[in-house]
Design an enzyme around this catalytic site. Structure first.
Site, PDB file in Angstrom:
ATOM      1  N   GLY A  94       0.815  -1.200   0.000  1.00 23.46           N
ATOM      2  CA  GLY A  94       0.000   0.000   0.000  1.00 23.46           C
ATOM      3  C   GLY A  94       0.847   1.247   0.000  1.00 23.46           C
ATOM      4  O   GLY A  94       1.787   1.350   0.792  1.00 23.46           O
ATOM      5  N   ASN A 129      -6.389  -5.086   7.631  1.00 24.06           N
ATOM      6  CA  ASN A 129      -6.111  -5.499   6.252  1.00 24.06           C
ATOM      7  C   ASN A 129      -7.255  -6.374   5.780  1.00 24.06           C
ATOM      8  O   ASN A 129      -7.629  -7.329   6.454  1.00 24.06           O
ATOM      9  CB  ASN A 129      -4.788  -6.293   6.200  1.00 24.06           C
ATOM     10  CG  ASN A 129      -4.554  -6.935   4.842  1.00 24.06           C
ATOM     11  OD1 ASN A 129      -4.984  -6.420   3.825  1.00 24.06           O
ATOM     12  ND2 ASN A 129      -3.869  -8.067   4.831  1.00 24.06           N
TER      13      ASN A 129
END
Length: 457
Positions: free
Chosen positions: A34, A108
């Site tokens: 990310g 997540n």
């Protein structure tokens, strides 16, 4: 470019005087998961401190944000926004301060029934600052009764979908993984304390010793008593997302006991075996970086040399939107270029990890042919993606998946390759085992799906 976007990455440290710095280095190892936001929260036994921002980890902390993060416990996050926008309200960790104390959450995955839960919470008086699933988790925990461990267990029973999340309190650290094990989470020993990470590669970065994967449905509590394990449900199964092996994870990570590089290399070898009697070529070229392992496997099994025909510029950030198509194309070329001397006049076997919307593959084939490659034979080291994912991958509709819309012949013509072939689902199962979620390939989802607040099968 049409790459599948990476999952988020979570990282935690329990009982270490350098908790904030270690979290920073651990998150560096997870940066591939990310690039839209990053943050770290720490606890010193009395309070929780948090620093976060939009952008890459180094950019967020370049002004010295680590200095104010006190304490021996920490959680951190690198974000790709599969759900919720890129507003600062959606950047993690998310911190809540209530009568029971302060907690920070990093998450997540994606909650499949998030819409239904959000409506329920709002109807009961909850107020949301952002649109992230992580905020739903916070509200769900707060509304349960009893000690925090019980509140976490009861909240998880209401969550459908994919999640691995860490919860930091003033004194303790909790780690939770969804009952299907869709998203990865591991625990390691670090001196007298512990370390938690989305991928095992982060343990190597800080010298932690891998212990095991967090089990599906497990809730781990780290406290002065040590490590305590419990489960929020007995209905568990191991169904790790197959894309962790294909694309998301770093090649030096081990996921559910399998090394990612080894799995990708095996996929490449299997593809080469299928091509043995019918494809004449000169060189193998992998699309950097996640396809290089499969290209090595294809090369070994075929006897063709594996060449560096494509070069990735690692110092180019996101190109964003440029004012003209010509400038947009230049931005893409800054990220990926052809080694002309290597591919000119050659019959190239081009190995890529996946094909989603088709624009990246089409562009790369065009680049190779402009560099005078004689032929380009595209080999995808995964099956055709024909179903959307609802577990944290940014493919939400079937129409955006080109393998769903086009036949094999039409798809080959669209990308401009001389031939095109995918790895079969059976061969992928041989490479990474059958205990995976293959829903994006076969439509067999492991949880109920939710549409406008209604559950459907």
């Amino acid at each position: 470019m049409d790459e599948i976007k990476e999952e988020c990455g979570v990282f935690g440290i329990y009982h270490n005087p350098e908790a904030a710095s270690l979290a920073y280095f651990g998150l560096h190892a997870l940066q591939h998961r990310g690039q839209e936001g990053a943050g770290i929260a720490t606890a010193d036994g009395k309070d929780i401190y948090c620093f976060k921002g939009r952008g890459l980890l180094a950019s967020v902390f370049e002004q010295g944000g680590l200095a104010g993060l006190k304490g021996g416990n920490s959680v951190g996050h690198v974000r790709y926004g599969t759900e919720g926008g890129n507003e600062i309200e959606n950047v993690q960790p998310m911190v809540a301060r209530a009568q029971i104390g302060s907690i920070a959450v990093v998450h997540n995955g994606q909650i499949a029934n998030a819409g239904e839960l959000r409506c329920e919470l709002e109807n009961n008086g909850s107020i949301f600052r952002g649109t992230s699933d992580s905020e739903i988790i916070l509200h769900m925990i707060q509304r349960r009764k009893g000690p925090l461990l019980r509140k976490i267990q009861e909240a998880c029973k209401k969550l459908d979908g994919a999640f691995s999340f860490l919860i930091l309190t003033e004194k303790n650290l909790y780690a939770i993984r969804d009952k299907n094990g869709l998203r990865p989470l591991s625990i390691a020993r670090l001196n007298e304390g512990y370390c938690l990470s989305s991928e095992s590669c982060a343990f190597e970065a800080i010298g932690a010793k891998f212990l095991r994967d967090v089990r599906p449905g497990e809730v781990i509590k780290l406290s002065e008593k040590g490590m305590e394990s419990s489960f929020y449900t007995e209905e568990t199964q191991h169904r790790i997302c197959a894309m962790e092996y294909i694309y998301f994870s770093r090649p030096d990570s081990n996921v559910e006991g399998l090394n990612v590089h080894t799995v990708r290399k095996k996929c490449g070898k299997i593809m080469a075996m299928k091509d043995r009697d019918g494809l004449a070529a000169d060189i193998v070229v992998g699309v950097p970086d996640s396809s290089l392992s499969a290209a090595m496997g294809y090369s070994e099994a075929s006897g063709l040399p594996c060449e560096m025909g494509l070069i990735k510029n690692r110092y180019v950030g996101r190109t964003f939107i440029k004012p003209t198509q010509r400038l947009r194309d230049m931005g893409v070329k800054m990220k990926l270029s052809v080694n002309v001397s290597v591919v000119a006049g050659k019959r190239v076997v081009l190995i890529d990890d996946s094909l989603v919307r088709g624009t990246t593959s089409r562009y790369i084939v065009q680049l190779l042919k402009e560099a005078s490659a004689k032929e380009v034979h595209l080999r995808i080291a995964s099956p055709a993606i024909i179903y959307p994912c609802f577990y944290g991958v940014d493919t939400s509709t079937q129409q955006e998946l080109i393998s769903y819309r086009l036949s094999s012949a039409a798809l080959r013509e669209y990308v401009g390759a001389d031939s095109l072939r995918f790895l079969s689902l059976e061969d992928l199962q041989r490479a990474c085992g059958g205990n995976c979620c293959f829903a994006c390939f076969n439509g067999e989802y492991v949880t109920p799906l939710y549409c406008h607040g209604e559950k459907s099968k």
